[in-house]
Design a protein around this motif. Sequence first.
Motif, PDB file in Angstrom:
ATOM      1  N   ASP A   1       0.815  -1.221   0.000  1.00  0.00           N
ATOM      2  CA  ASP A   1       0.000   0.000   0.000  1.00  0.00           C
ATOM      3  C   ASP A   1       0.841   1.261   0.000  1.00  0.00           C
TER       4      ASP A   1
ATOM      5  N   ARG B   1      -2.273   4.240  -9.840  1.00  0.00           N
ATOM      6  CA  ARG B   1      -3.476   5.092  -9.865  1.00  0.00           C
ATOM      7  C   ARG B   1      -3.311   6.271  -8.909  1.00  0.00           C
TER       8      ARG B   1
ATOM      9  N   HIS C   1      -2.702  -0.197  -8.028  1.00  0.00           N
ATOM     10  CA  HIS C   1      -3.294   0.737  -7.058  1.00  0.00           C
ATOM     11  C   HIS C   1      -2.340   1.883  -6.732  1.00  0.00           C
TER      12      HIS C   1
END
Length: 508
Positions: free
Chosen positions: A196, A341, A338
């Motif tokens: 993340d 993006r 992710h």
Amino acid sequence: MAADRLDLPPVRLLPEDELARLALAVPLLDRAVRLARWSAPHVLVDAMGELATEDFARAVRELGLEDDPDGPAETAQAWGVAVDAGLVDLDIEDPDDDAPAAERAAALDEPAGRAVPGEALRGVDDGAPREVLELWLTAVETALSEAAAPDLESLMDELGPEGEVDPETLDWDPEEEAEFLDGALANLYLFGAMEDGGEGQDAVPLPVLAASLVVPEDVEEPSDDLLEDVTEVMMRLDDHFRLLTTTGLIDYTPLDEALIEEAESEEESVAAPAAADDPQEIGPEEVSRYGLVRLTPLGVFGVRARMLEAGLQAPAAGDLAERPASVLLEALFGYPDHIARREADHWLAQRKPYEAARELLDAARGEDRGAPGRRLVAQQTLSLLGDEAEPALREVLADRELGGLARVWLTERDASDVPAPDEDMIFWLTVDTIAAQLDADDDPELLRELVTDLVARHDGFFSAAWRVDHPATADVLEAMGRLHPDKRLAKDARKAAFKARSSGTATS
């Protein structure tokens, strides 16, 4: 993949003032600061800058560690940090170099000077975040150096008649151990970055981290010898990480020593059960027995700082926002979806939609090997823009390299008056898209499905595809020959690749 693409995905960092507050609460730095304040007006030190015996005992009590078996060692470590970070200044008499070695050794235990609060303590008092973080990084360096050094018991076993140690007789290489520890921290950093972006990363089971250091990527079933190697690495990491728990660099749940006894009684490696099962299926309590480790948010900052110092490109989230589109496209090509993006959103937020679209399209041009990847990322980034970007897409409808992706963008938004692409543009875009996917090294199964579907939807695909004037045509056709499950069609693909090379229509 282009050599100048960034080495690592970007990580998210907490603001410096918040990181500084965390750093001041770290046990090791907190103790070093407390000892620096305690040293006023001065304390006695020996020729090596260590606290004299009486003052050392007072320092242990000052830190409230007199009843802790590790109290003396942790006090000595905190004092070392205070000295290394300039929290205390030393005033030591020059040693008598002409004295016999035995006398010099004996003198090391005698007071040879004094220590007083240092200039760096003012940075703590002023609360300057950058200065506090620099102090914390120094504390981490001290702790890492100590972790890589041989233990006291090993040194005592190798002492010569005059107290000297021959490094060549030690069964320990500090440089090798330091590189090993750096590699482990780098892998932890990468695990978090791929998840993340670093902040708030999940804990990594110790066997997983150990395996990442010794098991080759293409090995699906580790051999008994490999499992033994993983076990050995687990033990080394456990020793190191226990020493680093006071630094604020990691959160660590130690390896359950009972597991070692259980493994020995069953004559298997400690890593075997964890390697044989999916950690999610074992259950969190059982997994934790093998050790769990994660970089703290402060640790993410610290490891990144060390990487930057070593010359690696280790970006932070948002670093690309002010960079040209060409840099953005090269970087995002290697990022997880992710994270790509998130970085694209940062970049687009700094620009007006029409200007952003024009910049992206211009950066996507080219015939070099990385160009298909840039165009793929440009298409993905352009998909985040609204109708205000439409004029920029219409400007490139006639462009051979960009006309296809422009039509895709307009069609997805149900735009009117979108000219249909001719067959040459369709085939060129197909080759370009597959070239980008191959460069991305995507899942072979997904690529196989893509290739099979493309060939099925176009009769005589290979008889036309070899004529496509694209630099990657031959390479793409060769790859399709490897990937297509139908032997006859795979052979047709290889023949088409040969034709493309022979005709000079496309070069690899």
